[in-house]
Design a protein around this motif. Structure first.
Motif, PDB file in Angstrom:
ATOM      1  N   THR A 122      45.486  45.902  41.199  1.00 57.62           N
ATOM      2  CA  THR A 122      44.104  46.014  41.669  1.00 57.62           C
ATOM      3  C   THR A 122      43.397  44.673  41.589  1.00 57.62           C
ATOM      4  OG1 THR A 122      44.031  48.325  40.957  1.00 57.62           O
ATOM      5  CG2 THR A 122      41.915  47.224  41.323  1.00 57.62           C
ATOM      6  N   ALA A 123      43.585  43.973  40.480  1.00 53.08           N
ATOM      7  CA  ALA A 123      42.935  42.666  40.308  1.00 53.08           C
ATOM      8  C   ALA A 123      43.437  41.662  41.336  1.00 53.08           C
ATOM      9  CB  ALA A 123      43.173  42.143  38.891  1.00 53.08           C
ATOM     10  N   THR A 125      44.815  42.268  44.277  1.00 49.70           N
ATOM     11  CA  THR A 125      44.355  42.662  45.602  1.00 49.70           C
ATOM     12  C   THR A 125      42.894  42.269  45.806  1.00 49.70           C
ATOM     13  OG1 THR A 125      45.920  44.506  45.604  1.00 49.70           O
ATOM     14  CG2 THR A 125      44.130  44.605  47.204  1.00 49.70           C
ATOM     15  N   THR A 126      42.100  42.412  44.769  1.00 45.55           N
ATOM     16  CA  THR A 126      40.689  42.008  44.836  1.00 45.55           C
ATOM     17  C   THR A 126      40.568  40.502  45.024  1.00 45.55           C
ATOM     18  OG1 THR A 126      40.106  43.878  43.430  1.00 45.55           O
ATOM     19  CG2 THR A 126      38.486  42.112  43.608  1.00 45.55           C
ATOM     20  N   PHE A 129      41.332  39.792  48.599  1.00 53.18           N
ATOM     21  CA  PHE A 129      40.185  40.193  49.424  1.00 53.18           C
ATOM     22  C   PHE A 129      39.083  39.138  49.372  1.00 53.18           C
ATOM     23  CE2 PHE A 129      35.991  42.208  49.718  1.00 53.18           C
ATOM     24  CZ  PHE A 129      36.071  42.779  50.981  1.00 53.18           C
ATOM     25  N   PHE A 130      38.702  38.718  48.170  1.00 46.76           N
ATOM     26  CA  PHE A 130      37.578  37.793  48.044  1.00 46.76           C
ATOM     27  C   PHE A 130      37.912  36.355  48.456  1.00 46.76           C
ATOM     28  CE2 PHE A 130      35.695  41.221  45.468  1.00 46.76           C
ATOM     29  CZ  PHE A 130      34.495  41.326  46.157  1.00 46.76           C
ATOM     30  N   SER A 149      43.780  41.789  52.929  1.00 44.16           N
ATOM     31  CA  SER A 149      44.239  42.244  51.609  1.00 44.16           C
ATOM     32  C   SER A 149      45.243  43.384  51.730  1.00 44.16           C
ATOM     33  CB  SER A 149      43.053  42.652  50.728  1.00 44.16           C
ATOM     34  OG  SER A 149      42.393  43.788  51.249  1.00 44.16           O
TER      35      SER A 149
END
Length: 162
Positions: A122-123, A125-126, A129-130, A149
């Motif tokens: 999750t981290a 992928t975030t 994304f950012f 992402s």
């Protein structure tokens, strides 16, 4: 208020209900197939989930902010099916040959590793994304970052079956 994909929070929630429904179907399917096919079942689940996310990527790229609830639900059903095929048999396949006197420790280690993998995934992928979006971006920029992402997750799932 709508998010960057053009769905209200309620519409997005309705669309994403498909994922847990797919997971239930994937879990049922996996438990019926794992005795015969063993570890090929979660590997196939990874491919199914990757295919669903690839379809979702296509929809986000093609329709962007115009994507509706049903369009969001269809690939999430497939993603859920694949994830159910991965998660359900994984503990049995991983811990099935552990000696009885190590079962408690092995189970704790398995669960810790699973939770750590979910948190790290999750981290990361975030982070992906950012790196594709600037502060305050809306609309097409959010769709593009989200689509970017998704490829990270698809590639990761693809590596699971190899």
């Amino acid at each position: 208020m709508q998010d960057g994909l053009g769905l209200t929070p309620g519409e997005a929630a309705a669309g994403f209900v498909a994922a847990p429904l797919g997971e239930m179907g994937g879990a049922w399917l996996a438990m019926n197939l794992v005795a015969r096919y063993g570890r090929a079942v979660p590997q196939a689940g990874a491919l199914v989930a990757a295919a669903g996310l690839s379809g979702y990527h296509h929809l986000v790229t093609a329709q962007g902010a115009g994507m509706g609830t049903m369009a969001a639900a269809a690939p999430m059903l497939v993603v859920g099916l694949g994830l159910g095929m991965i998660g359900t048999p994984l503990a049995d396949l991983t811990l099935g040959k552990v000696a009885h006197h190590h079962a408690g420790s092995a189970s704790g280690l398995f669960n810790t590793a699973t939770q750590l993998g979910i948190a790290l995934g999750t981290a990361l992928t975030t982070v992906v994304f950012f790196t594709h979006i600037s502060t305050g971006a809306r609309g097409a920029a959010v769709s593009t970052a989200f689509a970017g992402s998704l490829w990270y997750v698809v590639v990761t799932l693809d590596m699971m079956w190899r």
